[in-house]
Design an enzyme around this catalytic site. Sequence first.
Site, PDB file in Angstrom:
ATOM      1  N   HIS A  82       0.846  -1.200   0.000  1.00 17.83           N
ATOM      2  CA  HIS A  82       0.000   0.000   0.000  1.00 17.83           C
ATOM      3  C   HIS A  82       0.878   1.245   0.000  1.00 17.83           C
ATOM      4  CE1 HIS A  82      -3.474   2.522   0.874  1.00 17.83           C
ATOM      5  NE2 HIS A  82      -2.689   3.177   1.711  1.00 17.83           N
ATOM      6  N   LYS A 187      -8.456  -1.051   5.959  1.00 21.41           N
ATOM      7  CA  LYS A 187      -8.725  -1.512   4.588  1.00 21.41           C
ATOM      8  C   LYS A 187      -7.789  -2.655   4.201  1.00 21.41           C
ATOM      9  CE  LYS A 187      -8.658   2.833   3.430  1.00 21.41           C
ATOM     10  NZ  LYS A 187      -9.064   4.198   3.587  1.00 21.41           N
TER      11      LYS A 187
HETATM   12  N1  URA Z   1      -5.607   7.341   3.279  1.00 20.06           N
HETATM   13  C1  URA Z   1      -6.587   6.673   3.914  1.00 20.06           C
HETATM   14  O1  URA Z   1      -7.069   5.666   3.433  1.00 20.06           O
HETATM   15  N2  URA Z   1      -7.008   7.155   5.099  1.00 20.06           N
HETATM   16  C2  URA Z   1      -6.501   8.251   5.680  1.00 20.06           C
HETATM   17  O2  URA Z   1      -6.914   8.622   6.742  1.00 20.06           O
HETATM   18  C3  URA Z   1      -5.487   8.934   4.996  1.00 20.06           C
HETATM   19  C4  URA Z   1      -5.057   8.445   3.793  1.00 20.06           C
END
Ligand code: URA
Length: 433
Positions: A82, A187
Amino acid sequence: MHILEIIDKKKKGRSLTQEEIYYVVNGYTQGKIPDYQISALLMAIYFKGMNEEETRMLTMAMVESGDQIDLSSIKGVKVDKHSTGGVGDKVSLIVIPLVASLGIPVAKMSGRGLGHTGGTIDKLESIDGFNISLTMEKFIDNVNQYGMAIVGQTGDLTPADKKLYALRDVTATVDSVPLIASSIMSKKIASGSDAIVLDVKVGNGAFMKTLEEARVLAQAMVSIGKGLGRNTVAVLTNMNEPLGREVGNANEVREAIAALKGEGSEDLINVSVTIASYMAVLGKAFDSLEDAKKAILENIADGSALTKLETLVKIQGGNPDQILHPETLPTAAISVPVISEKDGYVHEIRAQEIGTAAMLLGAGRETKEDIIDYAAGISLEKKVGDKVSKGDILCTLLTNRENYQDAYDKALDAYEVNEEEAEIIPFILDVIS
Ligand code: URA
């Protein structure tokens, strides 16, 4: 339990219990607690912070608010990657085939771009026919059969994060380490991989402007990952200029193809090989980073990494000939050189401004509904450290829009050119594991 007591407790800097955190996350996701009370709580968290345990519990509460992808039917250690968001960031396009070429399964879920940052999915869609809407069965099948697959975010993953992020966006509470760390990690955890390599961008074009801030965020995310049984490593990389030389969509795919042949920008190859090496070690294919790196460089040299990209395109409905003939990817009708108005050395290329300029040329979306022009973008001729003379081309705008003056001004403004030689910042700034 009452939300008022929870807000008051956090306001006084006390730690919240698991029960309280789940009460808040579930209550908000289900619409039982109103925005104004969660706004107050977010601001209390912004000022008083959260300890490691609270941050981990917040992450899990968000993971459990929606679907979780089950990748257990894929053999081997599934490693995800990521990026906290950069400009010109085509690293995923390079590391997916690279890591898959080592025999490590890659089941990647990626997003679209919004505002000044691009998205992997949009870049891939510049290839004719490339389909990112696979069913979960097809996604898993492809990983088992070919060692890799990529999909756009599917299902109802982390609905709590979606709602909380939207509220943070309008209450000036985005830039809080526990909130960013739990949002990103929720996520990643919900998408089911066993191990995670984080590319934490540092610099003017990133969320975290300084190395110190980035280290704190990286540490928080690594600690969440490990605390939840996912081996996690964070690589801190420089974003004081866009990564590589291409910013856009089709032009970024062309640059990724070149990188898989070992050609092109040193910064892009270096960051991609480093991220892929950590993925290979976390994927338990190699004991040492050096061995992983050696194998990766071999797979670039013998063409097997590029062949994997061709396979990825083929199995997802795209035209693999475009990988062999990248000149057939979309190209823009208009190209406009941006000319330096002074002599000196490039000290900085403000990534956010280059990203915004690319968006104005058609390469990105100002709103979710905007349609992308895959041919549009910016090619950087000069990078940080380069010497320039008045009249030199700094970068070239690629567009199908006649009205490019605002983008021209932004791109010119993005270049910081000074008389003295520029200090060169390494591409890899630190690794937190
Ligand atoms: N990206 C995300 O998915 N969440 C955040 O809080 C900041 C960047």
